[in-house]
Design a protein around this motif. Sequence first.
Motif, mmCIF file in Angstrom:
data_model
loop_
_atom_site.group_PDB
_atom_site.id
_atom_site.type_symbol
_atom_site.label_atom_id
_atom_site.label_comp_id
_atom_site.label_asym_id
_atom_site.label_seq_id
_atom_site.Cartn_x
_atom_site.Cartn_y
_atom_site.Cartn_z
ATOM 1 N N GLY A 35 0.791 -1.225 0.000
ATOM 2 C CA GLY A 35 0.000 0.000 0.000
ATOM 3 C C GLY A 35 0.818 1.267 0.000
ATOM 4 O O GLY A 35 0.253 2.370 0.086
ATOM 5 N N GLY A 36 2.148 1.126 -0.085
ATOM 6 C CA GLY A 36 3.006 2.296 -0.107
ATOM 7 C C GLY A 36 3.403 2.814 1.256
ATOM 8 O O GLY A 36 4.060 3.857 1.368
ATOM 9 N N ASN A 37 3.033 2.078 2.318
ATOM 10 C CA ASN A 37 3.477 2.447 3.661
ATOM 11 C C ASN A 37 4.889 1.930 3.895
ATOM 12 O O ASN A 37 5.269 0.878 3.375
ATOM 13 N N VAL A 38 5.653 2.658 4.690
ATOM 14 C CA VAL A 38 6.998 2.230 5.056
ATOM 15 C C VAL A 38 7.021 1.988 6.564
ATOM 16 O O VAL A 38 6.612 2.854 7.347
ATOM 17 N N TRP A 39 7.478 0.818 6.954
ATOM 18 C CA TRP A 39 7.576 0.436 8.364
ATOM 19 C C TRP A 39 9.038 0.516 8.787
ATOM 20 O O TRP A 39 9.917 -0.022 8.109
ATOM 21 N N VAL A 40 9.291 1.179 9.906
ATOM 22 C CA VAL A 40 10.659 1.470 10.330
ATOM 23 C C VAL A 40 10.839 1.096 11.799
ATOM 24 O O VAL A 40 10.032 1.503 12.652
ATOM 25 N N LEU A 41 11.885 0.355 12.106
ATOM 26 C CA LEU A 41 12.259 0.114 13.489
ATOM 27 C C LEU A 41 12.975 1.349 14.010
ATOM 28 O O LEU A 41 13.867 1.885 13.355
ATOM 29 N N ASP A 42 12.606 1.807 15.214
ATOM 30 C CA ASP A 42 13.156 3.065 15.704
ATOM 31 C C ASP A 42 13.241 3.056 17.227
ATOM 32 O O ASP A 42 12.511 2.322 17.913
ATOM 33 N N ASP A 43 14.120 3.882 17.754
ATOM 34 C CA ASP A 43 14.193 4.159 19.184
ATOM 35 C C ASP A 43 14.507 2.909 20.002
ATOM 36 O O ASP A 43 14.314 2.901 21.215
ATOM 37 N N THR A 93 12.879 0.470 20.486
ATOM 38 C CA THR A 93 11.724 -0.048 21.215
ATOM 39 C C THR A 93 10.424 -0.042 20.421
ATOM 40 O O THR A 93 9.421 -0.579 20.898
ATOM 41 N N VAL A 94 10.379 0.562 19.237
ATOM 42 C CA VAL A 94 9.102 0.743 18.545
ATOM 43 C C VAL A 94 9.210 0.424 17.055
ATOM 44 O O VAL A 94 10.297 0.369 16.485
ATOM 45 N N VAL A 95 8.021 0.234 16.464
ATOM 46 C CA VAL A 95 7.894 0.146 15.018
ATOM 47 C C VAL A 95 7.070 1.348 14.575
ATOM 48 O O VAL A 95 5.942 1.535 15.021
ATOM 49 N N ARG A 96 7.658 2.183 13.705
ATOM 50 C CA ARG A 96 6.967 3.369 13.201
ATOM 51 C C ARG A 96 6.392 3.068 11.810
ATOM 52 O O ARG A 96 6.881 2.196 11.095
#
Length: 335
Positions: free
Chosen positions: A47-55, A57-60
């Motif tokens: 769908g064109g979303n980008v999922w990013v591991l960050d901090d 502790t989280v998934v953005r």
Amino acid sequence: MSSPAAVSNPLTLSILAGAAATPVGHLDGSAASAQFNGAQGLVSDSGGNVWVLDDATVVRRISAQGQVTTPLGSAGVYGSSDGQGNAASFTAPRAITIDQAGNLYVSDTGNQTVRKISPALQVTTLAGTAGSLGSSDGTGSAASFDGPWGIAVDSGGNVYVSDSLNHTLRKITPLGVVSTLAGSAGVAGYSDGSGATARFNGPQGLCIDAAGNLYVADTFNQVVRKVSASGVVTTLAGTAGVAGSSDGAAATALFDQPTQVAVDASGSVWVYDAGDEHLRRITAGQVTTLLAPGSSTQGVAWTQLAAVQGLATLGPGQMLLSEDAGVAVFTGWTP
């Protein structure tokens, strides 16, 4: 040091979300105003979303409309809890991938586990036990890992993990059955071959092509390896134990410390070489440097980005790169 390849279009680095060379933090909102705090692995969905591991502790999520949210985990809250959305917790996850059904898979490196995230944002532990180091094969929590790093998934839903400190590649079936595909646990080295006869040295980045072949950044051997679905390991590019940044024929090209790999729709393998901050591409048996210190780019300068921690395709002619403060898009190379 090799120079960047000549291209017909201007090389362009643009910021998709967050910023470059600015203080980092954790803030949701529009792509331009959002802040990131040590972005790691990333992946795009259909769908064109980008999922990013960050901090750590989280998934953005960066939506196709340019909004940044934190749908999984809580900033600054370490843990290993399964659960829905923000009720789940992670500890220093390193890489993320997605299957054809929209399930996300995360190498939760600090927890020594592999996590699965459903499209409804339900987090479960697919394999391993939080805090338990080891190299055991088995089903679910009976299996153990030591430094799970890169992660990839095939068309059948099998998940592959570069188990970095065990110097192996692991395979996890959709039912959570873990086996060792290649390498020998605890034995660092270098050799091509099949299954347990092959040797790796701290493998990190991992990706998979449409035919089911795996590509591995064999970081401390200074090479990129190719692994068939049956576990036959060959060296795709580089010379083991010889550090450098030479382009040319794959067999004679040199890498310094390859850490990230991605494969595009044409089958070209992209490599981020952390040792010399080069972005390289392997096509038709040739290695070419596309970005290096001193490269001329439109938009953001290559030198403005911190060390690249994630590499993924976004769409035709677009490569995603994550770094401490955000996510960038690289375009303009010759296909």
